[in-house]
Design a protein around this motif. Structure first.
Motif, short mmCIF file in Angstrom:
data_model
loop_
_atom_site.label_atom_id
_atom_site.label_comp_id
_atom_site.label_asym_id
_atom_site.label_seq_id
_atom_site.Cartn_x
_atom_site.Cartn_y
_atom_site.Cartn_z
N PHE A 217 0.83 -1.20 0.00
CA PHE A 217 0.00 0.00 0.00
C PHE A 217 0.86 1.26 0.00
N TYR A 218 2.07 1.13 0.55
CA TYR A 218 2.96 2.29 0.56
C TYR A 218 3.31 2.70 -0.86
N LEU A 219 3.60 1.70 -1.71
CA LEU A 219 3.92 2.01 -3.11
C LEU A 219 2.70 2.60 -3.81
N LEU A 220 1.54 2.07 -3.51
CA LEU A 220 0.32 2.59 -4.12
C LEU A 220 0.10 4.04 -3.72
N ALA A 221 0.18 4.32 -2.40
CA ALA A 221 -0.05 5.68 -1.93
C ALA A 221 0.99 6.63 -2.51
N LYS A 222 2.25 6.18 -2.54
CA LYS A 222 3.31 7.01 -3.10
C LYS A 222 3.03 7.33 -4.57
N SER A 223 2.58 6.32 -5.31
CA SER A 223 2.27 6.52 -6.73
C SER A 223 1.11 7.50 -6.90
N PHE A 224 0.09 7.31 -6.10
CA PHE A 224 -1.07 8.20 -6.20
C PHE A 224 -0.68 9.64 -5.84
N HIS A 225 0.12 9.79 -4.80
CA HIS A 225 0.52 11.12 -4.38
C HIS A 225 1.32 11.84 -5.46
N GLU A 226 2.01 11.05 -6.28
CA GLU A 226 2.79 11.66 -7.36
C GLU A 226 1.91 12.16 -8.50
N VAL A 227 0.85 11.42 -8.78
CA VAL A 227 0.06 11.76 -9.97
C VAL A 227 -1.13 12.67 -9.67
N LEU A 228 -1.58 12.70 -8.43
CA LEU A 228 -2.77 13.49 -8.13
C LEU A 228 -2.66 14.96 -8.54
N PRO A 229 -1.54 15.61 -8.29
CA PRO A 229 -1.50 17.04 -8.65
C PRO A 229 -1.31 17.29 -10.15
N ASP A 249 -10.54 -0.01 1.92
CA ASP A 249 -9.22 -0.57 2.22
C ASP A 249 -8.15 0.51 2.15
N LEU A 250 -8.27 1.42 1.17
CA LEU A 250 -7.31 2.51 1.08
C LEU A 250 -7.47 3.44 2.30
N ALA A 251 -8.71 3.66 2.71
CA ALA A 251 -8.96 4.46 3.91
C ALA A 251 -8.31 3.81 5.13
N ASP A 252 -8.38 2.49 5.21
CA ASP A 252 -7.74 1.78 6.33
C ASP A 252 -6.24 2.04 6.35
N PHE A 253 -5.64 2.07 5.16
CA PHE A 253 -4.20 2.33 5.09
C PHE A 253 -3.89 3.71 5.65
N TYR A 254 -4.64 4.71 5.24
CA TYR A 254 -4.40 6.05 5.74
C TYR A 254 -4.68 6.14 7.24
N ALA A 255 -5.68 5.40 7.69
CA ALA A 255 -6.00 5.42 9.12
C ALA A 255 -4.85 4.87 9.95
N PHE A 280 -12.91 15.62 -3.95
CA PHE A 280 -13.79 15.36 -2.81
C PHE A 280 -13.73 13.91 -2.35
N ASP A 281 -13.76 12.97 -3.29
CA ASP A 281 -13.82 11.55 -2.92
C ASP A 281 -12.55 11.09 -2.21
N TYR A 282 -11.42 11.61 -2.67
CA TYR A 282 -10.16 11.20 -2.06
C TYR A 282 -10.02 11.81 -0.67
N LEU A 283 -10.31 13.10 -0.58
CA LEU A 283 -10.21 13.79 0.70
C LEU A 283 -11.10 13.15 1.76
N ASN A 284 -12.23 12.65 1.32
CA ASN A 284 -13.22 12.10 2.26
C ASN A 284 -13.28 10.58 2.25
N LEU A 285 -12.13 9.95 2.04
CA LEU A 285 -12.06 8.49 2.14
C LEU A 285 -12.57 8.04 3.51
N ARG A 286 -13.31 6.94 3.50
CA ARG A 286 -13.94 6.48 4.75
C ARG A 286 -13.71 4.99 4.93
N THR A 287 -13.40 4.59 6.14
CA THR A 287 -13.24 3.16 6.45
C THR A 287 -14.62 2.52 6.63
N ALA A 288 -14.61 1.20 6.73
CA ALA A 288 -15.87 0.47 6.94
C ALA A 288 -16.52 0.87 8.25
#
Length: 845
Positions: A217-229, A249-255, A280-288
């Motif tokens: 998930f670290y690689l995924l988050a790192k990749s996303f953080h690079e492309v989002l802007p 699941d992504l929300a769980d990682f950030y949590a 909006f959707d990314y900022l408001n990620l929610r866990t189960a």
């Protein structure tokens, strides 16, 4: 997508390069059957291999199987990729095969991707036709979404190229094509642990991360953080591609990784600045479990205006328990730098959205501090005050019910209490002199005053114990001023506001020994008539209270208020009725135990005067029958227990003449005769009593209006000799000033010439003194004799003469209290109010 697939494409490469290399000897019967279908799909029925294979399979009919060996013979031809144009032409021929389900094996797919990697520039160039480019991406669509070994590697290739911003041009190109052709949407296929192909959704799960991000998930988050802007203005970018993948699941990682959540803030902020997209959707990620980790990360960081911006984009449905700390961070940021942050553009553009709530329940309770700081009465930033007053107006929704709001505290509904606000939030709040007077001038129209009143009201029973004597006086002036100044405010504010002020005052000062305060509080009924009964009860609790020892001043006040009770026909000073009905015996006991000189006689003179007036005017005003009966009852109880020596012979004679006179009310006679006769016997001899009984009542028993000389019979000249009859004439003239036709200067001159004689006579004749005081008192408060009126000279004369006669007497303080109460009631014009207060000052001087 399938409707867009075009089968009318060149097949020269297949016919000239691929077919000649097909080796049928490596294929079993099922694969041969599949080969026949392949050749038919590519319209190669005229080839030798087709004719031979067709003849062979017809002898042994069997279901076709597109085997791995056959797949390699059809798809694995590296030499074709040597020429980019021919390579893409060949790939385009795959469409009908893929639609039939004939997919390349994994090795062939890898060779395809290798070609695509190096051919991306060509694929974007003008060297390839639009139609051919379209065919290529249709092939990729079929490969990703078809059940084959090629699905995962092709999907992985597209994802890597789309998110590799080192080659931004190619990245953007692939992103656009993925979005146009939905290449990375819905689902893909990959082998499970048993090497069986399974369908997986394009959603961020453990499987997704395992397939595309090395199970990290670290690689995924790192990749996303690079492309989002990264994106072109007004052009969909990588965020639009990955947004459908977002999951709990992504929300769980950030949590579990708050640092990554805080890092996401910066990324999303850059995206907002550069792409103008709120994500909006990314900022408001929610866990189960309903936890919003990226929003929650605001709670533990120092804020700047960028955090204000992002926090304003939070989902309105996030539980307050999670956003409450963020609200307080925003509050701290707004209060920093002496509140000047409010002037920054980010407040108008974003922060105000945070405070756009529908009810107080949506606001954390400690934000009350923000309201107080931002809307302080002395702030000059009017726009800021107005804004925050509007924000917190919802805290006043129960104003009419006199209730504080329900807000949020730690995410739960919290009933705000006065104690919580005053003790828990506002520091040094009980040092009222330091701040409360500043709010006094703003009146009920100021929302903070309304809220303060609700707080004081809620804690009114404990308030007295919490403030010192100095603050007590400040609070009193604050409440009294607000109530008095309420006349010009809107009715819903005035009515409830005055009620609150009065009820707080009545509670805090319920034990006051200051009757000026009692009168001032009671006078507030004139502002809100609905408070009449409440204010009367408050007055009654002080004036008619057996726990409060009687004093001369208190007793004088009773009979001063008898004026109001009588002239209002029982509508004012209602508690006087209770005095008349219940305090006679108590008063007698007081006079019996205390030496008060002529005071008891003065009281009886006054009571007798009102009793006669009730008898005289009862036919015109029936209510006076009730008042007269109560006065007679009071006299009865007073005389029944009073020692004879406590009254003067003169007052006894007046009382006796009244009950024996022709003007006596029969009921009064029945009530009073039995208690007045013993006093008469005490002072007069039996022989005199018999002689007097045969005569008419003496002159002093007749009411002044019938015995006094008329205005025509006596003319006041400089040589006019002073006498009792002349003074009675003056009193009558003052009483009838509007009809006597005499200028006030005539009376003024006469009074100034005979001031000493007037005082001496009044001291000798108590009944005349009471009459004089009464006439002057009524003239003082008469609106028609107020300053700037036709008869203002009579008003001036009465005020000056009243002070001259009453000052220093036993009645001075009571009269001063009464006039002070009337002046503070707000019922009189400003100039008359000032005149009344001047009389009070002179009486006390």
């Amino acid at each position: 997508m399938e409707n867009n697939l075009n089968s009318e494409i060149p097949r020269e490469t297949f016919k000239n390069v691929i077919i000649p290399k097909i080796n049928t000897f490596e294929l079993d019967t099922a694969a041969l059957q599949a080969l026949v279908e392949v050749l038919e799909l590519l319209q190669a029925q005229d080839s030798r291999v087709y004719i031979e294979t067709k003849n062979t399979v017809e002898l042994q009919p069997i279901a076709p199987v597109f085997s791995k060996v056959l797949a390699q013979q059809i798809y694995y031809h590296p030499e074709v990729y040597a020429d980019e144009d021919r390579g893409f032409e060949w790939i385009a021929t795959w469409i009908p095969l893929l639609k039939k389900g004939f997919f390349p094996d994994e090795e062939s797919a890898e060779k395809l991707l290798e070609f695509l990697y190096f051919g991306l520039v060509f694929l974007q160039s003008e060297k390839i036709s639009t139609e051919r480019r379209k065919n290529v991406f249709e092939v990729l669509y079929l490969l990703v979404h078809g059940k084959s070994e090629a699905s995962l590697p092709v999907a992985r290739f597209l994802m890597e190229r789309a998110f590799d911003i080192r080659d931004y041009q190619s990245s953007s190109f692939i992103v656009q094509q993925c979005l146009n052709y939905k290449l990375l949407a819905k689902s893909y296929f990959a082998k499970d642990n048993n090497e069986i192909l399974q369908e997986y959704p394009f959603l961020i799960t453990d499987d997704f991360v395992n397939h595309f991000y090395q199970n990290s998930f670290y690689l995924l988050a790192k990749s996303f953080h690079e492309v989002l802007p990264v994106s072109e203005e007004n052009t969909p970018g990588a965020y639009e591609l990955l947004k459908p993948w977002l999951t709990e699941d992504l929300a769980d990682f950030y949590a579990a990784n708050e640092d990554f959540a805080k890092s996401a803030h910066q990324v999303l902020l850059e995206r907002l600045f550069f792409v103008e997209d709120e994500s909006f959707d990314y900022l408001n990620l929610r866990t189960a479990e309903g936890y919003y980790p990226i929003i929650a990360a605001f709670n533990t960081k120092e804020w700047n205006e960028r955090d204000v911006l992002l926090f304003s984009l939070k989902d309105k449905n996030i539980p307050l328990k999670q956003t409450e700390p963020g609200f307080y961070k925003l509050q701290n940021w707004l209060l920093a730098n002496n509140g000047t942050n409010f002037n920054r553009p980010v407040v108008d553009n974003y922060a105000k959205a945070v405070f756009a709530v529908k009810s107080a329940r949506e606001l954390p309770v400690k934000l009350i501090l923000l309201w107080f700081e931002m809307s302080k009465c002395y702030h000059k930033n009017l726009a800021r005050k107005v804004y925050f007053n509007q924000v917190f107006a919802c805290l006043l929704s129960d104003w009419k019910a006199k209730k504080l709001p329900i807000m949020s505290h730690e995410g739960e509904a919290f009933q705000v209490t006065g104690m919580y606000v005053l003790d828990g939030l506002l520091e040094n709040i009980y040092l009222l002199k330091d701040w409360l007077p500043n709010y006094q001038r703003l009146g009920f129209a100021d929302p903070l005053n309304q809220f303060l009143l609700l707080c004081f009201y809620d804690v009114r029973t404990e308030l007295k114990e919490k403030i010192n004597e100095e603050s007590n006086a400040v609070l009193y002036n604050y409440l009294l001023t607000l109530a008095k100044d309420a006349r010009e405010t809107e009715p819903y504010l005035r009515e409830t506001g005055v009620e609150i002020c009065v009820e707080i005052l009545a509670e805090v000062y319920k034990d006051t020994e200051n009757f000026k305060q009692v009168n001032e509080i009671a006078s507030l009924k004139n502002i809100n008539p609905s408070l009449t009964e409440y204010c009367e009860e408050f007055s009654k609790s002080h004036y008619v209270n057996t726990e409060i020892p009687l004093t001369a001043n208190l007793i004088q006040s009773w009979y001063l208020f008898l004026n109001d009770y009588y002239y209002s026909l029982g509508k004012e000073a209602l508690w006087v009725e209770e005095v008349l009905k219940t305090q006679g015996a108590r008063l007698a006991k007081y006079f019996n135990e205390n030496e008060e000189g002529s005071f008891p006689s003065e009281i009886l003179f006054r009571l007798n005067m009102f009793l006669k007036m009730c008898s005289k005017h009862s036919e015109s005003y029936p209510k006076l029958n009730e008042i007269g009966f109560a006065i007679a009852q009071h006299i009865y109880h007073l005389l029944k227990d009073l020692k004879p020596e406590k009254l003067s012979k003169q007052v006894v004679e007046v009382l006796y003449n009244y009950i024996m006179g022709h003007e006596i009310n029969a009921y009064h006679n029945m009530q009073l005769e039995s208690v007045i006769l013993p006093f008469y016997k005490y002072y007069f001899q039996e022989e005199e009593k018999k002689e007097d009984a045969a005569e008419l009542p003496i002159e002093t028993a007749i009411e002044e209006q019938t015995t006094s000389p008329t205005a025509e019979s006596i003319v006041l000249l400089s040589e006019t000799q002073f006498s009792k009859e002349v003074l009675e004439h003056v009193i009558s003239g003052l009483e009838n000033y509007k009809t006597n036709g005499i200028d006030s200067s005539v009376y003024k001159t006469f009074i100034e010439q005979h001031e000493t004689e007037i005082k001496a006579l009044l001291e000798e004749n108590m009944e005349l003194k009471m009459k004089m005081y009464q006439v002057l008192y009524l003239l003082i408060i008469d609106l028609e004799a107020a300053p700037d009126t036709k008869y203002e000279a009579y008003g001036d004369l009465s005020r000056n003469l009243f002070v001259t006669l009453v000052k220093g007497s036993t009645m001075a303080l009571s009269y001063a209290q009464g006039l002070e109460m009337m002046a503070s009631s707000g019922a009189y014009p400003e100039k008359l109010t000032k005149a009344l207060l001047q009389v009070v000052t002179n009486l006390k001087a």
